[in-house]
Design a protein around this motif. Structure first.
Motif, PDB file in Angstrom:
ATOM      1  N   GLY A   1     -11.289   4.817   5.726  1.00 58.81           N
ATOM      2  CA  GLY A   1     -11.641   6.324   6.004  1.00 58.81           C
ATOM      3  C   GLY A   1     -10.502   7.008   5.887  1.00 58.81           C
ATOM      4  O   GLY A   1     -10.170   6.977   4.560  1.00 58.81           O
ATOM      5  N   ASN A   2     -10.144   7.877   6.392  1.00 53.87           N
ATOM      6  CA  ASN A   2      -9.073   8.837   6.287  1.00 53.87           C
ATOM      7  C   ASN A   2      -7.901   9.160   7.320  1.00 53.87           C
ATOM      8  O   ASN A   2      -8.399   8.844   8.658  1.00 53.87           O
ATOM      9  N   ILE A   3      -6.634   9.220   6.968  1.00 54.09           N
ATOM     10  CA  ILE A   3      -5.703   9.474   8.002  1.00 54.09           C
ATOM     11  C   ILE A   3      -4.870  10.717   7.401  1.00 54.09           C
ATOM     12  O   ILE A   3      -4.447  10.696   6.426  1.00 54.09           O
ATOM     13  N   LEU A   4      -5.000  11.794   8.342  1.00 55.29           N
ATOM     14  CA  LEU A   4      -4.177  13.000   8.015  1.00 55.29           C
ATOM     15  C   LEU A   4      -4.911  13.490   6.733  1.00 55.29           C
ATOM     16  O   LEU A   4      -4.002  13.917   5.954  1.00 55.29           O
ATOM     17  N   ALA A   5      -6.212  13.392   6.280  1.00 55.75           N
ATOM     18  CA  ALA A   5      -6.873  13.909   5.259  1.00 55.75           C
ATOM     19  C   ALA A   5      -6.489  13.188   4.023  1.00 55.75           C
ATOM     20  O   ALA A   5      -6.998  13.313   3.008  1.00 55.75           O
ATOM     21  N   LEU A   6      -5.670  12.065   4.018  1.00 55.11           N
ATOM     22  CA  LEU A   6      -5.595  11.040   2.888  1.00 55.11           C
ATOM     23  C   LEU A   6      -6.710   9.819   3.054  1.00 55.11           C
ATOM     24  O   LEU A   6      -6.555   9.154   4.266  1.00 55.11           O
ATOM     25  N   PRO A   7      -7.491   9.658   2.096  1.00 57.14           N
ATOM     26  CA  PRO A   7      -8.336   8.382   2.146  1.00 57.14           C
ATOM     27  C   PRO A   7      -7.504   7.106   2.080  1.00 57.14           C
ATOM     28  O   PRO A   7      -6.448   6.967   1.526  1.00 57.14           O
ATOM     29  N   ILE A   8      -7.850   6.371   2.885  1.00 58.51           N
ATOM     30  CA  ILE A   8      -7.135   4.917   3.053  1.00 58.51           C
ATOM     31  C   ILE A   8      -8.339   3.704   2.870  1.00 58.51           C
ATOM     32  O   ILE A   8      -9.463   3.718   3.688  1.00 58.51           O
ATOM     33  N   LYS A   9      -8.186   2.713   2.332  1.00 59.90           N
ATOM     34  CA  LYS A   9      -8.885   1.628   2.028  1.00 59.90           C
ATOM     35  C   LYS A   9      -8.151   0.248   1.843  1.00 59.90           C
ATOM     36  O   LYS A   9      -7.376   0.483   0.961  1.00 59.90           O
ATOM     37  N   GLY A  10      -8.436  -0.757   2.404  1.00 66.12           N
ATOM     38  CA  GLY A  10      -7.699  -1.834   1.952  1.00 66.12           C
ATOM     39  C   GLY A  10      -7.899  -2.984   3.009  1.00 66.12           C
ATOM     40  O   GLY A  10      -8.462  -2.929   4.110  1.00 66.12           O
ATOM     41  N   ASN A  11      -7.686  -4.230   2.729  1.00 60.32           N
ATOM     42  CA  ASN A  11      -7.732  -5.391   3.635  1.00 60.32           C
ATOM     43  C   ASN A  11      -6.839  -6.240   3.043  1.00 60.32           C
ATOM     44  O   ASN A  11      -6.317  -6.447   2.091  1.00 60.32           O
ATOM     45  N   GLY A  12      -6.128  -7.224   4.200  1.00 59.18           N
ATOM     46  CA  GLY A  12      -4.851  -8.081   3.617  1.00 59.18           C
ATOM     47  C   GLY A  12      -4.303  -8.243   5.068  1.00 59.18           C
ATOM     48  O   GLY A  12      -4.399  -8.008   6.260  1.00 59.18           O
TER      49      GLY A  12
ATOM     50  N   LEU B   1      -3.092  -2.634   0.348  1.00 62.39           N
ATOM     51  CA  LEU B   1      -4.092  -1.415   0.155  1.00 62.39           C
ATOM     52  C   LEU B   1      -4.354  -1.151  -1.214  1.00 62.39           C
ATOM     53  O   LEU B   1      -3.685  -1.223  -1.943  1.00 62.39           O
ATOM     54  N   PHE B   2      -5.478  -0.496  -1.330  1.00 62.20           N
ATOM     55  CA  PHE B   2      -6.249  -0.077  -2.385  1.00 62.20           C
ATOM     56  C   PHE B   2      -6.019  -1.182  -3.522  1.00 62.20           C
ATOM     57  O   PHE B   2      -5.445  -1.100  -4.630  1.00 62.20           O
ATOM     58  N   ASN B   3      -6.307  -2.410  -3.085  1.00 59.79           N
ATOM     59  CA  ASN B   3      -6.413  -3.482  -4.024  1.00 59.79           C
ATOM     60  C   ASN B   3      -5.094  -3.942  -4.687  1.00 59.79           C
ATOM     61  O   ASN B   3      -5.036  -4.334  -5.705  1.00 59.79           O
ATOM     62  N   GLY B   4      -3.968  -3.566  -3.879  1.00 59.57           N
ATOM     63  CA  GLY B   4      -2.622  -3.792  -4.230  1.00 59.57           C
ATOM     64  C   GLY B   4      -1.982  -2.834  -5.023  1.00 59.57           C
ATOM     65  O   GLY B   4      -0.823  -3.256  -5.564  1.00 59.57           O
ATOM     66  N   ASP B   5      -2.392  -1.616  -5.096  1.00 54.52           N
ATOM     67  CA  ASP B   5      -1.943  -0.509  -5.723  1.00 54.52           C
ATOM     68  C   ASP B   5      -0.679  -0.197  -4.861  1.00 54.52           C
ATOM     69  O   ASP B   5      -0.772   0.584  -3.977  1.00 54.52           O
TER      70      ASP B   5
END
Length: 247
Positions: free
Chosen positions: A130-141, A190-194
């Motif tokens: 989703g988005n936090i403070l207009a920043l896109p965020i995606k990940g799992n771990g 996050l972001f596949n380890g970026d």
């Protein structure tokens, strides 16, 4: 007349002593007409704390260290359409609470208290999108979080039920709300380890920690409420009303 009063007083003292001598070390009894009942109940709960970490096997009270919550849908479609899920969530430090305010009322059959959780640590697996403070965020771990000075407000309402001429507590309501304190979270992968993007998001979360935790605290509070309610029921069902609160 005076001798009767003295005899009655001695009888009550003997009854109180009998209850106290038969109770386990982790239970501090409080006389129901004690003018400082709230103070006594507070001390009684504090007396119980050292036993809660490992649990009390003889009365089937589960261990609070760690407090295993398991899988939890923390946020679904929140601000920015963000979805947060936790898996295999464990919380450490729940047994180190300290009651700061207590109001006990035998007449109203209620206990209301405020407690502080000085230090909590949570760890497990996460899934976020989703988005936090207009920043896109995606990940799992994996994730780890340290939380300080969270405040909980607990309300307990009970009734007295009679079974074979013996009175027992019957828990009618156990409510818990949490006010967030300070802390830090670290979400790995996050972001596949970026690493660059991951560090930016982790920094953003921690700079806006209170805003983020206010979004996700409600389901965590409900999960803690269920766990603490189970502990309270186990303790209350193993002792009679007169054992815990003699005259």
């Amino acid at each position: 007349m005076e001798s009767r009063i003295i005899a009655a007083t001695l009888l009550l003292c003997c009854i109180g002593y009998t209850y106290a001598s038969n109770m386990p070390d982790y239970i501090q009894i409080c006389h129901r007409h004690d003018p400082e009942l709230s103070k006594c109940v507070k001390q009684s709960v504090h007396n119980l704390r050292p036993y809660l970490g490992n649990g009390i096997k003889e009365i089937n009270v589960p261990a609070l260290e760690p407090l295993y919550i398991g899988d939890l849908n923390i946020l679904e479609g929140g601000a920015g359409g963000i979805t947060v899920k936790a898996k295999k969530l464990s919380v450490y430090g729940a047994s180190n609470f300290e009651i700061t305010k207590m109001r006990a009322s035998i007449q109203n059959k209620r206990f209301d208290f405020e407690l502080i959780l000085p230090l909590l640590k949570g760890e497990g697996q996460y899934d976020i999108n989703g988005n936090i403070l207009a920043l896109p965020i995606k990940g799992n771990g994996p994730f780890v979080g340290n939380f300080t000075n969270f405040v909980a407000y607990v309300r307990i309402a009970y009734d007295i039920k009679n079974i074979n001429d013996v009175d027992y507590f019957e828990l009618k309501e156990f409510g818990l709300r949490i006010r967030t304190g300070k802390g830090r979270l670290r979400l790995e992968n996050l972001f596949n380890g970026d690493k660059v993007l991951g560090d930016v998001i982790n920094q953003t979360i921690n700079e806006n920690f209170e805003l983020f935790t206010n979004e996700v605290i409600a389901p965590i509070a409900r999960a803690l409420e269920i766990k603490f309610r189970a502990v309270a029921i186990k303790i209350l069902e193993n002792f009679t009303y007169n054992e815990l609160f003699p005259v």
